[in-house]
Scaffold this motif. Structure first.
Motif, PDB file in Angstrom:
ATOM      1  N   ASP A  45       0.829  -1.209   0.000  1.00  0.00           N
ATOM      2  CA  ASP A  45       0.000   0.000   0.000  1.00  0.00           C
ATOM      3  C   ASP A  45       0.863   1.258   0.000  1.00  0.00           C
ATOM      4  OD1 ASP A  45      -2.571   1.295   0.041  1.00  0.00           O
ATOM      5  OD2 ASP A  45      -2.299   1.671   2.188  1.00  0.00           O
ATOM      6  N   GLU A  46       1.969   1.236   0.717  1.00  0.00           N
ATOM      7  CA  GLU A  46       2.863   2.401   0.740  1.00  0.00           C
ATOM      8  C   GLU A  46       3.488   2.644  -0.629  1.00  0.00           C
ATOM      9  OE1 GLU A  46       5.512   1.363   3.934  1.00  0.00           O
ATOM     10  OE2 GLU A  46       4.229   2.303   5.455  1.00  0.00           O
ATOM     11  N   ALA A  47       3.950   1.580  -1.282  1.00  0.00           N
ATOM     12  CA  ALA A  47       4.546   1.729  -2.614  1.00  0.00           C
ATOM     13  C   ALA A  47       3.498   2.214  -3.611  1.00  0.00           C
ATOM     14  CB  ALA A  47       5.156   0.408  -3.082  1.00  0.00           C
ATOM     15  N   ALA A  48       2.307   1.620  -3.556  1.00  0.00           N
ATOM     16  CA  ALA A  48       1.232   2.025  -4.466  1.00  0.00           C
ATOM     17  C   ALA A  48       0.828   3.478  -4.214  1.00  0.00           C
ATOM     18  CB  ALA A  48       0.029   1.103  -4.315  1.00  0.00           C
ATOM     19  N   GLY A  49       0.775   3.871  -2.946  1.00  0.00           N
ATOM     20  CA  GLY A  49       0.414   5.249  -2.610  1.00  0.00           C
ATOM     21  C   GLY A  49       1.441   6.251  -3.124  1.00  0.00           C
ATOM     22  N   ALA A  50       2.719   5.921  -2.999  1.00  0.00           N
ATOM     23  CA  ALA A  50       3.761   6.810  -3.511  1.00  0.00           C
ATOM     24  C   ALA A  50       3.672   6.908  -5.030  1.00  0.00           C
ATOM     25  CB  ALA A  50       5.139   6.302  -3.084  1.00  0.00           C
ATOM     26  N   CYS A  51       3.394   5.782  -5.671  1.00  0.00           N
ATOM     27  CA  CYS A  51       3.241   5.753  -7.133  1.00  0.00           C
ATOM     28  C   CYS A  51       2.049   6.615  -7.559  1.00  0.00           C
ATOM     29  CB  CYS A  51       3.071   4.308  -7.579  1.00  0.00           C
ATOM     30  SG  CYS A  51       2.843   4.082  -9.336  1.00  0.00           S
ATOM     31  N   ALA A  52       0.921   6.464  -6.858  1.00  0.00           N
ATOM     32  CA  ALA A  52      -0.280   7.239  -7.182  1.00  0.00           C
ATOM     33  C   ALA A  52      -0.023   8.736  -7.006  1.00  0.00           C
ATOM     34  CB  ALA A  52      -1.450   6.793  -6.299  1.00  0.00           C
ATOM     35  N   GLN A  53       0.671   9.093  -5.940  1.00  0.00           N
ATOM     36  CA  GLN A  53       0.964  10.509  -5.700  1.00  0.00           C
ATOM     37  C   GLN A  53       1.886  11.057  -6.785  1.00  0.00           C
ATOM     38  OE1 GLN A  53       1.858  11.535  -1.690  1.00  0.00           O
ATOM     39  NE2 GLN A  53       2.460  13.609  -2.212  1.00  0.00           N
ATOM     40  N   ARG A  54       2.870  10.270  -7.193  1.00  0.00           N
ATOM     41  CA  ARG A  54       3.735  10.702  -8.302  1.00  0.00           C
ATOM     42  C   ARG A  54       2.918  10.893  -9.572  1.00  0.00           C
ATOM     43  NH1 ARG A  54       9.341   7.221  -8.571  1.00  0.00           N
ATOM     44  NH2 ARG A  54      10.420   8.440  -6.998  1.00  0.00           N
ATOM     45  N   HIS A  55       2.031   9.929  -9.843  1.00  0.00           N
ATOM     46  CA  HIS A  55       1.219  10.014 -11.055  1.00  0.00           C
ATOM     47  C   HIS A  55       0.362  11.281 -11.049  1.00  0.00           C
ATOM     48  CE1 HIS A  55      -0.781   8.586 -14.649  1.00  0.00           C
ATOM     49  NE2 HIS A  55      -1.911   8.955 -14.090  1.00  0.00           N
ATOM     50  N   CYS A  56      -0.102  11.659  -9.877  1.00  0.00           N
ATOM     51  CA  CYS A  56      -0.929  12.874  -9.735  1.00  0.00           C
ATOM     52  C   CYS A  56      -0.073  14.122  -9.559  1.00  0.00           C
ATOM     53  CB  CYS A  56      -1.877  12.715  -8.549  1.00  0.00           C
ATOM     54  SG  CYS A  56      -3.146  11.478  -8.793  1.00  0.00           S
ATOM     55  N   ARG A  57       1.234  13.983  -9.825  1.00  0.00           N
ATOM     56  CA  ARG A  57       2.180  15.099  -9.736  1.00  0.00           C
ATOM     57  C   ARG A  57       2.134  15.793  -8.376  1.00  0.00           C
ATOM     58  NH1 ARG A  57       0.315  15.010 -15.090  1.00  0.00           N
ATOM     59  NH2 ARG A  57       2.013  14.789 -16.579  1.00  0.00           N
ATOM     60  N   GLY A  58       2.091  14.976  -7.338  1.00  0.00           N
ATOM     61  CA  GLY A  58       2.093  15.509  -5.984  1.00  0.00           C
ATOM     62  C   GLY A  58       0.712  15.763  -5.428  1.00  0.00           C
ATOM     63  N   GLY A  59      -0.320  15.561  -6.234  1.00  0.00           N
ATOM     64  CA  GLY A  59      -1.684  15.693  -5.730  1.00  0.00           C
ATOM     65  C   GLY A  59      -2.004  14.553  -4.783  1.00  0.00           C
ATOM     66  N   ARG A  60      -3.147  14.648  -4.142  1.00  0.00           N
ATOM     67  CA  ARG A  60      -3.542  13.645  -3.161  1.00  0.00           C
ATOM     68  C   ARG A  60      -4.275  12.492  -3.830  1.00  0.00           C
ATOM     69  NH1 ARG A  60      -6.671  16.694   1.404  1.00  0.00           N
ATOM     70  NH2 ARG A  60      -6.475  14.659   2.374  1.00  0.00           N
ATOM     71  N   ALA A  61      -4.029  11.290  -3.331  1.00  0.00           N
ATOM     72  CA  ALA A  61      -4.731  10.095  -3.800  1.00  0.00           C
ATOM     73  C   ALA A  61      -4.829   9.133  -2.624  1.00  0.00           C
ATOM     74  CB  ALA A  61      -3.982   9.447  -4.955  1.00  0.00           C
ATOM     75  N   VAL A  62      -5.940   8.428  -2.532  1.00  0.00           N
ATOM     76  CA  VAL A  62      -6.166   7.498  -1.424  1.00  0.00           C
ATOM     77  C   VAL A  62      -6.529   6.115  -1.946  1.00  0.00           C
ATOM     78  CG1 VAL A  62      -6.854   9.269   0.237  1.00  0.00           C
ATOM     79  CG2 VAL A  62      -8.580   8.227  -1.231  1.00  0.00           C
ATOM     80  N   THR A  63      -6.196   5.103  -1.153  1.00  0.00           N
ATOM     81  CA  THR A  63      -6.533   3.722  -1.482  1.00  0.00           C
ATOM     82  C   THR A  63      -8.031   3.529  -1.377  1.00  0.00           C
ATOM     83  OG1 THR A  63      -4.493   3.086  -0.327  1.00  0.00           O
ATOM     84  CG2 THR A  63      -6.012   1.306  -0.951  1.00  0.00           C
ATOM     85  N   VAL A  64      -8.630   2.916  -2.402  1.00  0.00           N
ATOM     86  CA  VAL A  64     -10.054   2.603  -2.393  1.00  0.00           C
ATOM     87  C   VAL A  64     -10.254   1.099  -2.248  1.00  0.00           C
ATOM     88  CG1 VAL A  64     -12.179   2.666  -3.753  1.00  0.00           C
ATOM     89  CG2 VAL A  64     -10.655   4.631  -3.742  1.00  0.00           C
ATOM     90  N   SER A  65      -9.406   0.326  -2.930  1.00  0.00           N
ATOM     91  CA  SER A  65      -9.541  -1.128  -2.820  1.00  0.00           C
ATOM     92  C   SER A  65      -8.230  -1.814  -3.182  1.00  0.00           C
ATOM     93  CB  SER A  65     -10.655  -1.645  -3.733  1.00  0.00           C
ATOM     94  OG  SER A  65     -10.287  -1.532  -5.087  1.00  0.00           O
ATOM     95  N   MET A  66      -8.140  -3.057  -2.742  1.00  0.00           N
ATOM     96  CA  MET A  66      -7.020  -3.916  -3.109  1.00  0.00           C
ATOM     97  C   MET A  66      -7.629  -5.226  -3.585  1.00  0.00           C
ATOM     98  SD  MET A  66      -4.036  -5.711  -0.805  1.00  0.00           S
ATOM     99  CE  MET A  66      -2.770  -4.466  -0.790  1.00  0.00           C
ATOM    100  N   ASP A  67      -7.250  -5.623  -4.793  1.00  0.00           N
ATOM    101  CA  ASP A  67      -7.709  -6.919  -5.284  1.00  0.00           C
ATOM    102  C   ASP A  67      -6.982  -8.023  -4.524  1.00  0.00           C
ATOM    103  OD1 ASP A  67      -9.332  -5.645  -7.075  1.00  0.00           O
ATOM    104  OD2 ASP A  67      -8.292  -6.330  -8.854  1.00  0.00           O
ATOM    105  N   GLU A  68      -7.417  -9.225  -4.760  1.00  0.00           N
ATOM    106  CA  GLU A  68      -6.810 -10.382  -4.112  1.00  0.00           C
ATOM    107  C   GLU A  68      -5.292 -10.333  -4.196  1.00  0.00           C
ATOM    108  OE1 GLU A  68      -6.455 -14.794  -5.720  1.00  0.00           O
ATOM    109  OE2 GLU A  68      -8.460 -14.347  -4.976  1.00  0.00           O
ATOM    110  N   MET A  69      -4.656 -10.666  -3.073  1.00  0.00           N
ATOM    111  CA  MET A  69      -3.199 -10.751  -3.046  1.00  0.00           C
ATOM    112  C   MET A  69      -2.841 -12.128  -2.512  1.00  0.00           C
ATOM    113  SD  MET A  69      -0.377  -8.210  -1.408  1.00  0.00           S
ATOM    114  CE  MET A  69       0.084  -8.909   0.136  1.00  0.00           C
ATOM    115  N   VAL A  70      -2.084 -12.875  -3.287  1.00  0.00           N
ATOM    116  CA  VAL A  70      -1.657 -14.209  -2.873  1.00  0.00           C
ATOM    117  C   VAL A  70      -0.197 -14.131  -2.478  1.00  0.00           C
ATOM    118  CG1 VAL A  70      -1.325 -16.597  -3.617  1.00  0.00           C
ATOM    119  CG2 VAL A  70      -3.313 -15.300  -4.423  1.00  0.00           C
TER     120      VAL A  70
END
Length: 175
Positions: A45-70
């Protein structure tokens, strides 16, 4: 945060990729001596959150869901665990982030990083009032990026169909 770019200018996948690494500690273990799945999920979640924030050019983004993780193989104390995240696809306000987790074994039993887990998370861009806002479209560049983009669309359709089916089932019970 100002970057000199239009906030909704399309963003190449490569510019938002993130890799986070963590050496697993004794405090991360369960009663069996392996690393808790939740510790791995937090790193994802931390890696995905940092990636999402980069994609939004520093804008805010929050986790909504996580698909199955094995969790494919156990992780142990001392292993260097790395979560590699990239944007697979985008909607109007949402984005799917794919994360691949690898472990480099502390004991040297495996010489190359071993695939531990993969997960897909959905993030939504938000404004200061925590309302959804548009996110930049992703620009797939490599053959893998294009494959992930196509597969993200399939997963998005599946998520939406599942949500619609659940809502219809609940509405039917209220009658």
């Amino acid at each position: 945060m100002s970057t000199g770019h239009n906030a909704l200018e399309p963003m190449p996948v490569e510019l938002s990729r993130v890799s986070l690494a963590h050496v697993m500690q004794i405090t991360d273990t369960n009663i069996h001596g392996n690393i808790h799945g939740g510790v791995i999920m937090k790193l994802v979640d931390e890696a995905a959150g940092a990636c999402a924030q980069r994609h939004c050019r520093g804008g805010r983004a929050v986790t909504v869901s996580m698909d199955e993780m094995v969790l494919r193989v156990p992780v142990r104390v001392g292993d260097l665990v790395t979560a590699h995240a990239s944007v697979n696809g985008t909607g109007t306000t949402s984005m799917e982030i794919g994360v691949r987790v690898t472990a480099e074994r502390f004991d040297g039993s495996v010489t190359a990083p071993e695939h531990v887990a993969s997960a897909y998370l959905v993030f939504v861009g938000i404004d200061a009032d925590e309302r959804p806002v548009a996110v930049p479209p992703v620009v797939p560049e490599t053959e893998d990026d294009h494959r992930r983009f196509t597969e993200a669309g399939i997963r998005r359709e599946s998520r939406l169909a599942r949500r619609a089916a659940i809502e219809a089932s609940r509405a039917q019970r209220r009658l």
